[in-house]
Design an enzyme around this catalytic site. Structure first.
Site, PDB file in Angstrom:
ATOM      1  N   ARG A 203       0.817  -1.211   0.000  1.00  0.00           N
ATOM      2  CA  ARG A 203       0.000   0.000   0.000  1.00  0.00           C
ATOM      3  C   ARG A 203       0.854   1.267   0.000  1.00  0.00           C
ATOM      4  O   ARG A 203       0.378   2.343  -0.323  1.00  0.00           O
ATOM      5  CB  ARG A 203      -0.923  -0.020   1.219  1.00  0.00           C
ATOM      6  CG  ARG A 203      -2.035  -1.048   1.076  1.00  0.00           C
ATOM      7  CD  ARG A 203      -2.812  -1.215   2.338  1.00  0.00           C
ATOM      8  NE  ARG A 203      -1.955  -1.676   3.430  1.00  0.00           N
ATOM      9  CZ  ARG A 203      -2.401  -2.173   4.574  1.00  0.00           C
ATOM     10  NH1 ARG A 203      -3.694  -2.264   4.777  1.00  0.00           N
ATOM     11  NH2 ARG A 203      -1.573  -2.574   5.517  1.00  0.00           N
TER      12      ARG A 203
ATOM     13  N   ASP B 254       7.893 -22.895   6.952  1.00  0.00           N
ATOM     14  CA  ASP B 254       8.582 -22.944   8.235  1.00  0.00           C
ATOM     15  C   ASP B 254      10.055 -22.930   7.840  1.00  0.00           C
ATOM     16  O   ASP B 254      10.597 -23.952   7.406  1.00  0.00           O
ATOM     17  CB  ASP B 254       8.238 -24.234   8.987  1.00  0.00           C
ATOM     18  CG  ASP B 254       8.964 -24.297  10.319  1.00  0.00           C
ATOM     19  OD1 ASP B 254      10.058 -23.707  10.423  1.00  0.00           O
ATOM     20  OD2 ASP B 254       8.455 -24.925  11.252  1.00  0.00           O
ATOM     21  N   HIS B 255      10.692 -21.781   7.947  1.00  0.00           N
ATOM     22  CA  HIS B 255      12.015 -21.649   7.306  1.00  0.00           C
ATOM     23  C   HIS B 255      13.048 -22.605   7.902  1.00  0.00           C
ATOM     24  O   HIS B 255      14.060 -22.896   7.272  1.00  0.00           O
ATOM     25  CB  HIS B 255      12.500 -20.197   7.333  1.00  0.00           C
ATOM     26  CG  HIS B 255      13.053 -19.737   8.644  1.00  0.00           C
ATOM     27  ND1 HIS B 255      12.257 -19.369   9.691  1.00  0.00           N
ATOM     28  CD2 HIS B 255      14.325 -19.585   9.079  1.00  0.00           C
ATOM     29  CE1 HIS B 255      13.025 -19.015  10.710  1.00  0.00           C
ATOM     30  NE2 HIS B 255      14.284 -19.135  10.371  1.00  0.00           N
TER      31      HIS B 255
ATOM     32  N   ASP C   9       5.530 -18.629  18.602  1.00  0.00           N
ATOM     33  CA  ASP C   9       6.537 -18.120  17.667  1.00  0.00           C
ATOM     34  C   ASP C   9       7.552 -19.196  17.285  1.00  0.00           C
ATOM     35  O   ASP C   9       8.018 -19.232  16.149  1.00  0.00           O
ATOM     36  CB  ASP C   9       7.255 -16.926  18.327  1.00  0.00           C
ATOM     37  CG  ASP C   9       8.242 -16.247  17.388  1.00  0.00           C
ATOM     38  OD1 ASP C   9       7.843 -15.934  16.256  1.00  0.00           O
ATOM     39  OD2 ASP C   9       9.411 -16.045  17.775  1.00  0.00           O
TER      40      ASP C   9
ATOM     41  N   HIS D 141       8.919 -24.393  14.573  1.00  0.00           N
ATOM     42  CA  HIS D 141      10.302 -24.844  14.401  1.00  0.00           C
ATOM     43  C   HIS D 141      10.653 -26.045  15.290  1.00  0.00           C
ATOM     44  O   HIS D 141      11.194 -27.040  14.813  1.00  0.00           O
ATOM     45  CB  HIS D 141      11.285 -23.709  14.690  1.00  0.00           C
ATOM     46  CG  HIS D 141      11.001 -22.439  13.930  1.00  0.00           C
ATOM     47  ND1 HIS D 141      10.468 -22.434  12.665  1.00  0.00           N
ATOM     48  CD2 HIS D 141      11.188 -21.135  14.252  1.00  0.00           C
ATOM     49  CE1 HIS D 141      10.344 -21.175  12.242  1.00  0.00           C
ATOM     50  NE2 HIS D 141      10.762 -20.386  13.191  1.00  0.00           N
TER      51      HIS D 141
ATOM     52  N   LYS E 187      14.372 -16.059  24.314  1.00  0.00           N
ATOM     53  CA  LYS E 187      15.074 -14.854  23.855  1.00  0.00           C
ATOM     54  C   LYS E 187      15.976 -14.367  24.990  1.00  0.00           C
ATOM     55  O   LYS E 187      15.701 -14.650  26.172  1.00  0.00           O
ATOM     56  CB  LYS E 187      14.066 -13.743  23.537  1.00  0.00           C
ATOM     57  CG  LYS E 187      13.037 -14.107  22.481  1.00  0.00           C
ATOM     58  CD  LYS E 187      13.559 -13.881  21.091  1.00  0.00           C
ATOM     59  CE  LYS E 187      12.461 -14.103  20.064  1.00  0.00           C
ATOM     60  NZ  LYS E 187      13.001 -14.413  18.749  1.00  0.00           N
TER      61      LYS E 187
END
Ligand code: BG6
Length: 504
Positions: free
Chosen positions: A50, A182-183, A240, A245, A345
């Site tokens: 956009r 899912d990388h 996440d 993963h 994290k």
């Protein structure tokens, strides 16, 4: 990369072209494929968003992204110019039907045949359905493999929304046209798990409850949530990282041998694992799952603010930045073997590794004094920071006595293959163009993964964690995570540290 390239013309329609994911991952990967000669001669990348941009402005923005995030570093002038001429921009609202009429006929009339068109949704997830709904108005899409759709994670927010998204998608496309990313599955070492397990006969007799005491899967990151507060605060570590993963890693370790290396066969075997995971009831959640949130601390000697002080995060946020789980796979191979999963994290190290901890020897012929440092065998598959495999064994330390000491047999990808690994996104993009969905999530897989974690999500969203923040940035999570394994008389294994010899 030795994959065969699909030489048919292709147009990649990148929704969300002005966003972070495009600049960080998708475009650097396409650029590297272009340089490596892995794209067909006739291709174009059409960015849609956009934002008020033009071809030139979009190219500039993407150029910055490539310079910053490409594994090859700063782009060469000529290389960039030859890539950039394939990149175009369309400014549009995602719900504008005219946009889709234009897209469906896109391609260069001079091309030999009409292109394959890949609709790549790199937008925030709340826009997925808007795009899918508009694509649904084009009847020719369904069942025609010339058209494919790529969906980034998060695929849904919970089981119900994942089911709804699957339903929407499957009304417009057939499963073979859908690529749910899912990388992790594109990472070399993750793919190597299949080669390691099913290309070597020696592991199979050991790969079961008779020899393996337990499995640990750790994906720890040093980074916090950076600028992603808005997304992350509504997601948390369980959604996440674990739902996708870590569950995929678990499947690769626990699955049976596929009878053929085909997308459906591999995915069937993975779904079997998911379906065999013992479901936790809501009452059992505290015994099987632990959540954590980082407070102030230091990582790599640098002061780190607490999660609740991060940008776009609620001051009393209940979102977990650390999650640990104990799961059981109820089948003959794995009965009674705990799988411990943890991710977080702001941890002290960046490490992704899978450890298979073997049972101790049944009887010790060595005296207690000589085996103080005795450790049962451990097989480690490390994905980060180094790609490699380590087998920890016991050896006699040179000397006059019989002193045992752990020694590691290892190989590191970089040392063995002397060539850089492609980025996960490069592998995945080539597979999409080749129409090979082996490394992508099928609808039933995604739903099965949500089914496993849904009771935990429910309990964690219904109850506020009064202890948050419960670990300091720079620690391996909260003490409750230690208790989770200590109750089973185990400890979290310290990541194995091994360095490639680099160039030797
Ligand atoms: C993403 C998560 O899927 O994976 C991020 O959303 C995480 O939170 C990232 O940082 C980790 O991926 P990688 O490839 O950097 O290990």
């Amino acid at each position: 990369m030795n994959k065969k390239i699909n030489q048919e013309p292709v147009v990649i329609v990148l929704f969300g072209a002005s966003g972070d994911l495009s600049a960080r991952k998708v475009i650097p990967a396409l650029y590297n494929l272009h340089i490596g000669g892995f794209l067909p001669e006739e291709y174009s990348i059409v960015g849609v968003a956009r934002s008020e941009l033009s071809d030139v402005l979009l190219r500039q923005r993407l150029h910055d992204g490539v310079n910053k995030f490409s594994r090859r570093g700063i782009a060469g002038e000529q290389e960039w110019a030859s890539f950039a001429e394939h990149v175009h921009y369309i400014q549009a609202d995602y719900d504008d039907p005219e946009l889709y009429e234009r897209l469906i006929n896109i391609g260069d009339p001079a091309w030999e045949k009409p292109p394959n068109i890949i609709f790549y949704l790199a937008t925030p997830p709340n826009l997925f359905t808007v795009v899918i709904e508009q694509l649904g108005k084009i009847p020719v899409l369904r069942g025609d493999l010339r058209y494919r759709i790529v969906i980034e994670k998060p695929f849904g927010h919970d089981l119900e929304s994942a089911r709804a998204l699957n339903k929407d998608l499957l009304q417009v496309f057939e499963e073979q046209q859908i690529y749910r990313i899912d990388h992790y599955l594109g990472k070399e070492t993750v793919q190597n798990i299949l080669a390691f397990r099913f290309g070597n006969a020696i592991w199979e007799p050991l790969w079961n409850r008779n020899f393996i005491d337990h499995v640990q899967i750790t994906v720890a990151e040093k980074i916090g949530i950076g600028q992603r507060g808005r997304y992350y605060d509504s997601a948390g570590a369980l959604r996440d990282m674990i739902q996708n993963h870590l569950m995929q890693l678990l499947c690769l370790i626990a699955m049976e041998a596929p009878s053929a290396f085909t997308a459906d066969e591999i995915r069937n075997k993975k779904v079997d694992v998911m379906n065999a995971i013992r479901l936790i009831t809501k009452a059992e959640v505290p015994a099987y799952a632990v959540r954590g949130q980082y407070g102030q601390g230091s990582v790599d000697g640098k002061q780190v603010q607490s999660y609740r002080e991060e940008k776009d995060v609620g001051k009393a946020s209940n979102t977990e930045t650390f999650a640990a789980l104990k799961l059981f796979v109820d089948n003959w191979r794995w009965q009674g073997v705990p799988f411990y999963l943890r991710t977080g994290k702001c941890m002290p190290g960046r490490v992704s590794e899978i450890s298979l901890q073997f049972r101790p020897v049944p009887h010790h012929p060595f005296s207690h004094l000589n085996t103080q440092v005795f450790q049962p065998n451990r097989l480690v598959i490390q994905i980060e920071p180094n790609e490699g495999v380590v087998l920890r064994t016991q050896a006699k330390e040179p000397g006059l006595g019989m002193q045992l000491k752990p020694v590691d047999m290892m190989y590191c990808y970089q040392d063995v293959f002397h060539q850089p690994s492609p980025d996960a996104y490069e592998t995945l993009l080539v597979d999409i163009m080749r129409n090979d969905p082996s490394l992508f999530m099928r609808a039933d897989q995604v739903e099965a993964a949500w089914t496993v974690i849904q009771p935990i999500l429910d309990v964690w969203s219904e109850t506020k964690e009064l202890n948050f923040p419960n670990y300091q940035a720079g620690q391996w999570g909260p003490s409750e995570a230690e208790n989770l394994v200590a109750r089973d008389r185990k400890t979290w294994l310290l990541p194995i540290s091994f360095e490639p010899k680099r160039g030797s």
